[in-house]
Design an enzyme around this catalytic site. Sequence first.
Site, PDB file in Angstrom:
ATOM      1  CB  SER A  12       8.199 -38.450  14.343  1.00 47.18           C
ATOM      2  OG  SER A  12       9.192 -37.731  15.025  1.00 47.18           O
TER       3      SER A  12
ATOM      4  CG  ASP B  88      11.881 -37.917  12.142  1.00 44.62           C
ATOM      5  OD1 ASP B  88      10.834 -37.982  11.472  1.00 44.62           O
ATOM      6  OD2 ASP B  88      11.917 -37.452  13.293  1.00 44.62           O
TER       7      ASP B  88
END
Length: 293
Positions: free
Chosen positions: A50, A176
Amino acid sequence: MDAQPLSSPSTRPTVALALGGGAARGTAHIAMLEAFDELGIRPKVIAGCSIGAVMGACYAAGLSAKDIRAHLAPLVVGRSAVVKRILGHPSKLFKLWSPRYPTIVDGPTLLEILLPKAVNTDFARLTIPLHLMAVDYATMESVVLSKGPVIPAITASSSLPSLMRPVEIDGRVLFDGGFANPTPFDVVQDKADITIAVDVGGRPDLRRPVASHGKEELWDGAFFALFNAIVREKEARRAPDLMLRPDVGLYRTMDFPKMDEILARCAPEKARLKQFLAERVLAGAAQGTSSTM
Protein backbone atom coordinates in the site's frame (compact mmCIF):
# COMPACT_ATOMS: atom_id res chain seq x y z
CA MET A 1 25.99 6.26 20.55
CA ASP A 2 29.32 4.54 21.34
CA ALA A 3 31.96 4.68 18.65
CA GLN A 4 32.17 1.46 16.65
CA PRO A 5 34.86 0.25 14.24
CA LEU A 6 33.45 0.62 10.73
CA SER A 7 33.44 -2.21 8.24
CA SER A 8 33.79 -1.78 4.48
CA PRO A 9 30.53 -1.83 2.48
CA SER A 10 31.49 -5.14 0.87
CA THR A 11 31.80 -6.92 4.23
CA ARG A 12 28.79 -5.39 5.98
CA PRO A 13 25.70 -7.46 6.74
CA THR A 14 22.97 -6.85 4.17
CA VAL A 15 19.58 -5.41 5.08
CA ALA A 16 16.09 -6.28 3.87
CA LEU A 17 13.54 -3.53 4.54
CA ALA A 18 9.75 -3.98 4.74
CA LEU A 19 7.48 -0.93 4.65
CA GLY A 20 3.92 -1.47 5.83
CA GLY A 21 0.57 -0.08 4.76
CA GLY A 22 -1.25 2.64 6.65
CA ALA A 23 -2.30 5.44 4.26
CA ALA A 24 -1.21 8.84 5.62
CA ARG A 25 0.56 7.17 8.55
CA GLY A 26 2.91 5.70 5.95
CA THR A 27 4.55 9.08 5.42
CA ALA A 28 6.45 7.95 8.53
CA HIS A 29 8.48 5.74 6.19
CA ILE A 30 10.30 8.85 4.97
CA ALA A 31 11.89 9.28 8.41
CA MET A 32 13.08 5.67 8.39
CA LEU A 33 14.54 6.08 4.89
CA GLU A 34 16.29 9.23 6.12
CA ALA A 35 18.08 7.08 8.69
CA PHE A 36 19.50 4.90 5.91
CA ASP A 37 20.56 7.93 3.88
CA GLU A 38 22.20 9.66 6.83
CA LEU A 39 24.32 6.58 7.55
CA GLY A 40 25.09 5.87 3.91
CA ILE A 41 23.44 2.43 3.98
CA ARG A 42 21.33 1.00 1.17
CA PRO A 43 18.92 -1.88 1.71
CA LYS A 44 19.68 -4.95 -0.37
CA VAL A 45 15.98 -5.51 -1.03
CA ILE A 46 12.69 -3.77 -0.18
CA ALA A 47 9.18 -5.12 0.33
CA GLY A 48 6.20 -2.80 0.46
CA CYS A 49 2.46 -2.79 0.86
CA SER A 50 0.00 0.00 0.00
CA ILE A 51 1.60 3.34 1.01
CA GLY A 52 4.70 1.29 1.80
CA ALA A 53 4.67 0.19 -1.83
CA VAL A 54 4.62 3.85 -2.91
CA MET A 55 7.50 4.83 -0.62
CA GLY A 56 9.47 1.68 -1.37
CA ALA A 57 9.12 2.14 -5.12
CA CYS A 58 10.28 5.76 -4.96
CA TYR A 59 13.33 4.77 -2.94
CA ALA A 60 14.10 1.73 -5.10
CA ALA A 61 13.89 3.97 -8.18
CA GLY A 62 16.83 5.97 -6.86
CA LEU A 63 15.14 8.85 -5.04
CA SER A 64 16.54 9.81 -1.64
CA ALA A 65 14.31 10.27 1.38
CA LYS A 66 14.86 14.02 0.96
CA ASP A 67 13.71 13.80 -2.67
CA ILE A 68 10.57 11.88 -1.67
CA ARG A 69 9.71 14.38 1.05
CA ALA A 70 10.24 17.33 -1.31
CA HIS A 71 8.03 15.74 -3.98
CA LEU A 72 5.20 15.00 -1.55
CA ALA A 73 5.29 18.31 0.32
CA PRO A 74 3.30 20.35 -2.24
CA LEU A 75 0.84 17.50 -2.79
CA VAL A 76 -0.14 16.88 0.84
CA VAL A 77 -1.13 20.44 1.72
CA GLY A 78 -4.68 19.81 0.53
CA ARG A 79 -6.86 18.48 -2.26
CA SER A 80 -6.43 21.62 -4.34
CA ALA A 81 -2.76 20.80 -4.96
CA VAL A 82 -3.65 17.32 -6.19
CA VAL A 83 -6.46 18.68 -8.38
CA LYS A 84 -4.07 21.25 -9.85
CA ARG A 85 -1.56 18.52 -10.71
CA ILE A 86 -4.31 16.42 -12.33
CA LEU A 87 -5.62 19.35 -14.37
CA GLY A 88 -2.11 19.78 -15.70
CA HIS A 89 -2.59 16.48 -17.57
CA PRO A 90 -5.83 17.09 -19.53
CA SER A 91 -5.17 14.18 -21.91
CA LYS A 92 -5.46 11.73 -18.99
CA LEU A 93 -8.64 13.10 -17.41
CA PHE A 94 -11.07 10.79 -19.22
CA LYS A 95 -8.91 7.78 -18.44
CA LEU A 96 -8.67 8.79 -14.78
CA TRP A 97 -12.37 9.25 -14.11
CA SER A 98 -15.64 8.02 -15.61
CA PRO A 99 -19.19 9.38 -15.07
CA ARG A 100 -20.33 5.75 -14.74
CA TYR A 101 -18.17 5.31 -11.61
CA PRO A 102 -17.84 8.82 -10.14
CA THR A 103 -16.39 7.73 -6.78
CA ILE A 104 -13.69 5.45 -8.26
CA VAL A 105 -10.50 6.53 -10.01
CA ASP A 106 -8.14 4.68 -12.31
CA GLY A 107 -5.16 4.09 -10.05
CA PRO A 108 -2.36 3.67 -12.63
CA THR A 109 -3.36 6.93 -14.30
CA LEU A 110 -3.53 8.77 -10.98
CA LEU A 111 -0.11 7.52 -9.89
CA GLU A 112 1.44 8.37 -13.26
CA ILE A 113 0.30 11.93 -12.64
CA LEU A 114 1.26 12.19 -8.98
CA LEU A 115 4.43 10.14 -8.57
CA PRO A 116 7.95 11.17 -9.63
CA LYS A 117 8.80 10.29 -13.23
CA ALA A 118 11.60 7.98 -12.08
CA VAL A 119 8.98 5.56 -10.72
CA ASN A 120 7.34 5.15 -14.13
CA THR A 121 9.70 2.33 -15.03
CA ASP A 122 10.11 -1.44 -14.94
CA PHE A 123 11.10 -3.52 -11.91
CA ALA A 124 14.23 -4.66 -13.76
CA ARG A 125 15.49 -1.06 -13.94
CA LEU A 126 15.15 -0.26 -10.24
CA THR A 127 18.33 0.36 -8.25
CA ILE A 128 17.08 -1.89 -5.42
CA PRO A 129 15.07 -5.12 -5.93
CA LEU A 130 11.45 -4.51 -4.95
CA HIS A 131 8.60 -6.83 -3.92
CA LEU A 132 5.07 -5.46 -3.59
CA MET A 133 2.08 -7.10 -1.94
CA ALA A 134 -1.40 -7.41 -3.42
CA VAL A 135 -4.41 -9.71 -3.06
CA ASP A 136 -5.85 -11.85 -5.87
CA TYR A 137 -9.59 -11.18 -5.90
CA ALA A 138 -10.48 -14.60 -7.36
CA THR A 139 -8.39 -16.78 -5.04
CA MET A 140 -8.30 -14.43 -2.02
CA GLU A 141 -4.57 -15.18 -1.72
CA SER A 142 -1.66 -12.80 -1.34
CA VAL A 143 0.43 -12.09 -4.43
CA VAL A 144 4.01 -10.80 -4.60
CA LEU A 145 4.67 -8.49 -7.54
CA SER A 146 8.30 -8.10 -8.60
CA LYS A 147 8.42 -7.86 -12.39
CA GLY A 148 6.94 -5.82 -15.20
CA PRO A 149 5.87 -2.16 -15.04
CA VAL A 150 6.15 -0.70 -11.54
CA ILE A 151 3.20 1.71 -11.46
CA PRO A 152 0.45 -0.90 -12.09
CA ALA A 153 2.01 -3.00 -9.32
CA ILE A 154 2.04 -0.07 -6.88
CA THR A 155 -1.59 0.58 -7.76
CA ALA A 156 -2.56 -3.04 -7.20
CA SER A 157 -0.85 -2.96 -3.81
CA SER A 158 -2.72 0.19 -2.75
CA SER A 159 -6.11 -0.17 -4.47
CA LEU A 160 -8.63 0.16 -1.68
CA PRO A 161 -11.99 -1.25 -2.82
CA SER A 162 -14.56 1.45 -3.67
CA LEU A 163 -11.82 4.10 -4.04
CA MET A 164 -9.65 2.71 -6.83
CA ARG A 165 -10.50 0.20 -9.50
CA PRO A 166 -8.83 -3.19 -8.98
CA VAL A 167 -5.86 -3.72 -11.28
CA GLU A 168 -5.52 -6.61 -13.71
CA ILE A 169 -1.99 -7.99 -14.05
CA ASP A 170 -1.22 -11.23 -15.89
CA GLY A 171 -4.90 -12.16 -15.94
CA ARG A 172 -5.39 -11.68 -12.18
CA VAL A 173 -7.60 -8.99 -10.66
CA LEU A 174 -5.67 -7.52 -7.73
CA PHE A 175 -6.43 -5.14 -4.86
CA ASP A 176 -4.85 -3.71 -1.69
CA GLY A 177 -2.25 -6.05 -0.22
CA GLY A 178 -2.94 -4.85 3.31
CA PHE A 179 -5.84 -7.28 3.59
CA ALA A 180 -3.41 -10.21 3.43
CA ASN A 181 0.05 -8.94 4.41
CA PRO A 182 0.11 -5.34 5.67
CA THR A 183 3.78 -5.35 6.78
CA PRO A 184 5.43 -7.91 4.50
CA PHE A 185 8.73 -8.59 6.25
CA ASP A 186 8.32 -12.35 5.70
CA VAL A 187 8.59 -11.86 1.93
CA VAL A 188 12.22 -10.70 2.19
CA GLN A 189 13.36 -12.38 5.41
CA ASP A 190 15.57 -14.87 3.58
CA LYS A 191 16.97 -12.37 1.08
CA ALA A 192 19.42 -10.54 3.40
CA ASP A 193 21.35 -10.98 6.64
CA ILE A 194 19.13 -8.61 8.63
CA THR A 195 15.42 -7.83 8.27
CA ILE A 196 13.93 -4.53 9.40
CA ALA A 197 10.18 -3.85 9.30
CA VAL A 198 8.22 -0.63 9.74
CA ASP A 199 4.65 -1.13 10.94
CA VAL A 200 2.39 1.92 10.65
CA GLY A 201 -0.89 0.23 11.54
CA GLY A 202 -3.48 2.41 13.24
CA ARG A 203 -5.46 2.18 16.43
CA PRO A 204 -8.82 3.57 17.57
CA ASP A 205 -8.84 7.00 19.15
CA LEU A 206 -9.99 6.21 22.68
CA ARG A 207 -9.57 9.76 23.91
CA ARG A 208 -13.28 10.04 23.14
CA PRO A 209 -15.96 7.55 24.23
CA VAL A 210 -16.46 4.77 21.70
CA ALA A 211 -20.19 5.57 21.67
CA SER A 212 -19.32 8.90 20.03
CA HIS A 213 -17.36 7.31 17.17
CA GLY A 214 -18.93 7.66 13.75
CA LYS A 215 -19.31 5.07 11.01
CA GLU A 216 -15.96 5.86 9.37
CA GLU A 217 -14.11 5.60 12.67
CA LEU A 218 -15.70 2.24 13.41
CA TRP A 219 -14.78 0.95 9.96
CA ASP A 220 -11.22 2.16 10.53
CA GLY A 221 -11.17 0.31 13.84
CA ALA A 222 -12.25 -2.92 12.15
CA PHE A 223 -9.45 -2.60 9.59
CA PHE A 224 -6.92 -1.83 12.33
CA ALA A 225 -7.92 -4.99 14.18
CA LEU A 226 -7.50 -7.09 11.04
CA PHE A 227 -4.14 -5.63 10.02
CA ASN A 228 -2.68 -5.74 13.54
CA ALA A 229 -3.78 -9.37 13.99
CA ILE A 230 -2.03 -10.38 10.75
CA VAL A 231 1.23 -8.67 11.68
CA ARG A 232 1.25 -10.00 15.26
CA GLU A 233 0.62 -13.54 14.03
CA LYS A 234 3.55 -13.32 11.62
CA GLU A 235 5.77 -11.89 14.36
CA ALA A 236 4.89 -14.82 16.60
CA ARG A 237 6.02 -17.26 13.92
CA ARG A 238 9.24 -15.49 12.94
CA ALA A 239 9.89 -11.89 13.91
CA PRO A 240 12.13 -9.53 11.95
CA ASP A 241 15.45 -8.54 13.51
CA LEU A 242 14.02 -5.09 14.19
CA MET A 243 10.35 -4.08 14.23
CA LEU A 244 9.77 -0.32 14.22
CA ARG A 245 6.42 1.14 15.24
CA PRO A 246 6.47 4.94 14.98
CA ASP A 247 3.97 6.66 17.26
CA VAL A 248 1.55 7.57 14.46
CA GLY A 249 -1.32 5.21 15.19
CA LEU A 250 -3.91 7.88 15.93
CA TYR A 251 -3.59 9.58 12.55
CA ARG A 252 -6.43 8.86 10.17
CA THR A 253 -6.34 7.50 6.64
CA MET A 254 -6.39 10.85 4.85
CA ASP A 255 -4.26 12.90 7.26
CA PHE A 256 -1.66 13.57 4.56
CA PRO A 257 -1.66 17.33 5.28
CA LYS A 258 -0.21 16.41 8.69
CA MET A 259 2.91 14.85 7.13
CA ASP A 260 5.35 17.14 8.95
CA GLU A 261 3.64 16.42 12.26
CA ILE A 262 3.72 12.68 11.57
CA LEU A 263 7.41 12.80 10.69
CA ALA A 264 8.20 14.73 13.87
CA ARG A 265 6.63 11.95 15.93
CA CYS A 266 8.95 9.43 14.27
CA ALA A 267 12.10 10.84 15.90
CA PRO A 268 12.41 8.18 18.66
CA GLU A 269 12.04 5.25 16.25
CA LYS A 270 14.35 6.91 13.72
CA ALA A 271 17.01 7.24 16.44
CA ARG A 272 16.46 3.61 17.42
CA LEU A 273 16.90 2.55 13.80
CA LYS A 274 20.10 4.54 13.42
CA GLN A 275 21.58 2.99 16.53
CA PHE A 276 20.64 -0.49 15.31
CA LEU A 277 22.19 0.13 11.89
CA ALA A 278 25.37 1.56 13.41
CA GLU A 279 25.81 -1.42 15.71
CA ARG A 280 24.72 -4.22 13.40
CA VAL A 281 25.69 -2.96 9.95
CA LEU A 282 28.36 -0.23 10.04
CA ALA A 283 30.33 -2.06 12.71
CA GLY A 284 30.00 -5.27 10.73
CA ALA A 285 28.41 -7.00 13.74
CA ALA A 286 26.27 -9.78 12.34
CA GLN A 287 25.52 -11.61 15.56
CA GLY A 288 22.49 -13.80 15.23
CA THR A 289 22.32 -13.47 11.44
CA SER A 290 22.91 -16.14 8.85
CA SER A 291 26.35 -16.27 7.29
CA THR A 292 25.08 -18.24 4.29
CA MET A 293 22.88 -15.54 2.72
